[in-house]
Design a protein around this motif. Structure first.
Motif, PDB file in Angstrom:
ATOM      1  N   LEU A  71    -116.377  42.236 -29.249  1.00 11.70           N
ATOM      2  CA  LEU A  71    -117.126  40.838 -28.895  1.00 11.70           C
ATOM      3  C   LEU A  71    -118.519  41.228 -29.753  1.00 11.70           C
ATOM      4  O   LEU A  71    -119.082  41.874 -29.536  1.00 11.70           O
ATOM      5  CB  LEU A  71    -117.101  40.410 -27.605  1.00 11.70           C
ATOM      6  N   TRP A  72    -118.940  40.061 -30.054  1.00 10.07           N
ATOM      7  CA  TRP A  72    -120.456  39.558 -30.586  1.00 10.07           C
ATOM      8  C   TRP A  72    -121.153  39.023 -29.324  1.00 10.07           C
ATOM      9  O   TRP A  72    -120.625  37.907 -28.947  1.00 10.07           O
ATOM     10  CB  TRP A  72    -120.251  38.606 -31.761  1.00 10.07           C
ATOM     11  N   LEU A  73    -122.278  39.575 -28.854  1.00  8.15           N
ATOM     12  CA  LEU A  73    -122.954  39.039 -27.876  1.00  8.15           C
ATOM     13  C   LEU A  73    -123.971  38.109 -28.395  1.00  8.15           C
ATOM     14  O   LEU A  73    -124.459  38.291 -29.580  1.00  8.15           O
ATOM     15  CB  LEU A  73    -123.690  40.134 -26.918  1.00  8.15           C
ATOM     16  N   PRO A  74    -124.183  37.073 -27.525  1.00  6.03           N
ATOM     17  CA  PRO A  74    -125.169  36.082 -28.133  1.00  6.03           C
ATOM     18  C   PRO A  74    -126.551  36.507 -28.215  1.00  6.03           C
ATOM     19  O   PRO A  74    -126.800  37.408 -27.324  1.00  6.03           O
ATOM     20  CB  PRO A  74    -124.989  34.880 -27.237  1.00  6.03           C
ATOM     21  N   THR A  75    -127.274  36.362 -29.135  1.00  8.82           N
ATOM     22  CA  THR A  75    -128.567  37.019 -29.440  1.00  8.82           C
ATOM     23  C   THR A  75    -129.734  36.120 -28.945  1.00  8.82           C
ATOM     24  O   THR A  75    -130.957  36.325 -29.014  1.00  8.82           O
ATOM     25  CB  THR A  75    -129.099  37.411 -30.799  1.00  8.82           C
ATOM     26  N   GLY A  76    -129.372  34.757 -28.831  1.00  9.28           N
ATOM     27  CA  GLY A  76    -130.616  33.851 -28.603  1.00  9.28           C
ATOM     28  C   GLY A  76    -130.926  33.162 -29.882  1.00  9.28           C
ATOM     29  O   GLY A  76    -131.727  32.187 -30.038  1.00  9.28           O
ATOM     30  N   ASP A  77    -130.446  33.671 -31.085  1.00  7.64           N
ATOM     31  CA  ASP A  77    -130.964  32.807 -32.421  1.00  7.64           C
ATOM     32  C   ASP A  77    -129.743  31.967 -32.784  1.00  7.64           C
ATOM     33  O   ASP A  77    -130.013  31.263 -33.921  1.00  7.64           O
ATOM     34  CB  ASP A  77    -131.081  33.842 -33.430  1.00  7.64           C
ATOM     35  N   GLU A  78    -128.955  31.522 -31.888  1.00  7.81           N
ATOM     36  CA  GLU A  78    -127.401  30.804 -32.273  1.00  7.81           C
ATOM     37  C   GLU A  78    -128.107  29.403 -32.106  1.00  7.81           C
ATOM     38  O   GLU A  78    -127.460  28.507 -31.247  1.00  7.81           O
ATOM     39  CB  GLU A  78    -126.358  30.981 -31.505  1.00  7.81           C
ATOM     40  N   ALA A  79    -129.208  28.881 -32.806  1.00  7.87           N
ATOM     41  CA  ALA A  79    -129.559  27.589 -32.122  1.00  7.87           C
ATOM     42  C   ALA A  79    -128.872  26.503 -33.339  1.00  7.87           C
ATOM     43  O   ALA A  79    -128.303  26.881 -34.186  1.00  7.87           O
ATOM     44  CB  ALA A  79    -131.132  27.497 -33.040  1.00  7.87           C
ATOM     45  N   ALA A  80    -128.795  25.221 -32.437  1.00  5.15           N
ATOM     46  CA  ALA A  80    -128.275  24.196 -33.021  1.00  5.15           C
ATOM     47  C   ALA A  80    -128.698  23.710 -34.326  1.00  5.15           C
ATOM     48  O   ALA A  80    -129.917  23.723 -34.389  1.00  5.15           O
ATOM     49  CB  ALA A  80    -128.305  22.998 -32.245  1.00  5.15           C
TER      50      ALA A  80
END
Length: 348
Positions: A71-80
């Motif tokens: 799995l890929w963990l969210p990094t916080g840069d997945e901004a809309a």
């Protein structure tokens, strides 16, 4: 650590791990590596809970041996992404969609399923191992994996990332060098600042953590395996050499491109996904680099809309040709032959 330590962690006969391909994994290849005695890995990028459950069931029908889910963990840069930015890039790519006979895609409600849904599905599936990229699993995930008897494998591009993963409770660390194919999975610093080569990274990580270290990047034959173990690795993770085989989900054109690659063929780009990744240049990469590149995951979603159709149409010039710097050493068409070649480099 001795190779046996990693085999005990993974419950495998051999410390050879298949690199997980997000979007290019196949049941056949994952099962083939597991059946050979290694750890087959299947990348679950973009899969929702139902699809993860179905994939795990297919794996268990294909092999009774241990396998890993990734799995890929969210990094916080997945901004809309801004609607205007998306529309501008989408319109710029209109000729490409038209060439493939596709309408311009409409943006979905969300680009990726919730990671919580994915983690719940993986825990319920109980693979031998859960491997993660782009971060350290949360304490509750570590605790749940322990409860379910699932080994945790983290992925590091620097010593600091390896130390963070070990402190976070993973059972093994993949030290992935700049030579590796696909995405640079850095999470503590920009990937451009984390381009440490495999054979510089591995011994430093081995010295810095007290869990088994799996070397990845630039390993395609027995010589790379022997070198990795000489530097203290307890296992190897191999991607491109297996991607070249008929059991992989790579298109025939992708496999041909790997066959014809040389030492300087693979380049780093953000064009295909919005995140830095290593692959072979083609028309799609060159075209995308001429336009604005959206942030991840919007760019990955947008290019994915034409990449899937291009793959079906046999258009190798319009798909992601992920490959590492040792692609030229990938010479076998069958996964069993790749595994045998790698195994020949393991310590006696």
């Amino acid at each position: 650590m001795a190779p046996r330590a990693l085999r005990d962690v993974l419950s495998t006969d051999s410390p050879i791990v298949l690199g997980p391909f997000g979007g290019l994994s196949s049941i056949d290849l994952t099962a083939a590596v597991s059946e050979a005695g290694g750890l087959g890995s299947y990348g679950l990028y973009g899969y929702d809970g139902a699809r993860i459950a179905e994939t795990a069931a297919q794996m268990r029908a294909a092999t009774t041996r241990p396998f890993a889910l990734n799995l890929w963990l969210p990094t916080g840069d997945e901004a809309a992404v801004d609607d205007g930015d998306l529309e501008r890039v989408r319109s710029a790519l209109a000729p490409l969609f038209a060439e493939l006979g596709l309408p311009l895609p409409e943006a979905p409600a969300r680009f990726l399923p919730p990671v919580e849904e994915q983690l719940d599905a993986v825990l319920a599936a109980r693979p031998a191992a859960l491997s993660v990229v782009y971060g350290v699993p949360a304490p509750d995930v570590v605790a749940a994996a322990r409860e379910h008897g699932i080994a945790l494998i983290g992925t590091a591009t620097t010593v600091a990332e390896a130390q963070a993963l070990a402190a976070g409770g993973v059972d093994a660390v993949v030290a992935t060098g700049a030579e590796a194919a696909g995405h640079r999975v850095s999470f503590l610093a920009p990937p451009e600042d984390s381009l440490v080569g495999t054979f510089a990274l591995v011994p430093q990580v081995v010295d810095a953590v007290d869990v088994p270290v799996i070397a990845a990047g630039g390993i395609a034959d027995r010589r790379g395996v022997a070198a990795a173990f000489a530097l203290g690795a307890s296992g190897v993770q191999v991607g491109t050499a297996f991607l070249r085989t008929r059991q992989s989900a790579a298109t025939a054109g992708h496999r041909r491109a790997i066959t014809h690659a040389h030492d300087t063929s693979a380049v780093l780009t953000r064009a295909m996904s919005g995140r830095l990744a290593r692959g072979l240049p083609n028309a799609a990469m060159r075209l995308l680099e001429q336009h604005e590149i959206l942030p991840f995951p919007a760019q990955n979603w947008l290019t994915g809309q034409f990449r899937a159709a291009a793959a079906q149409q046999g258009r190798a010039d319009l798909v992601s040709l992920w490959a590492g710097q040792a692609a030229a050493l990938s010479v076998h068409d069958d996964a069993a032959d790749v595994f045998a070649e790698l195994a020949a480099g393991l310590p006696a």
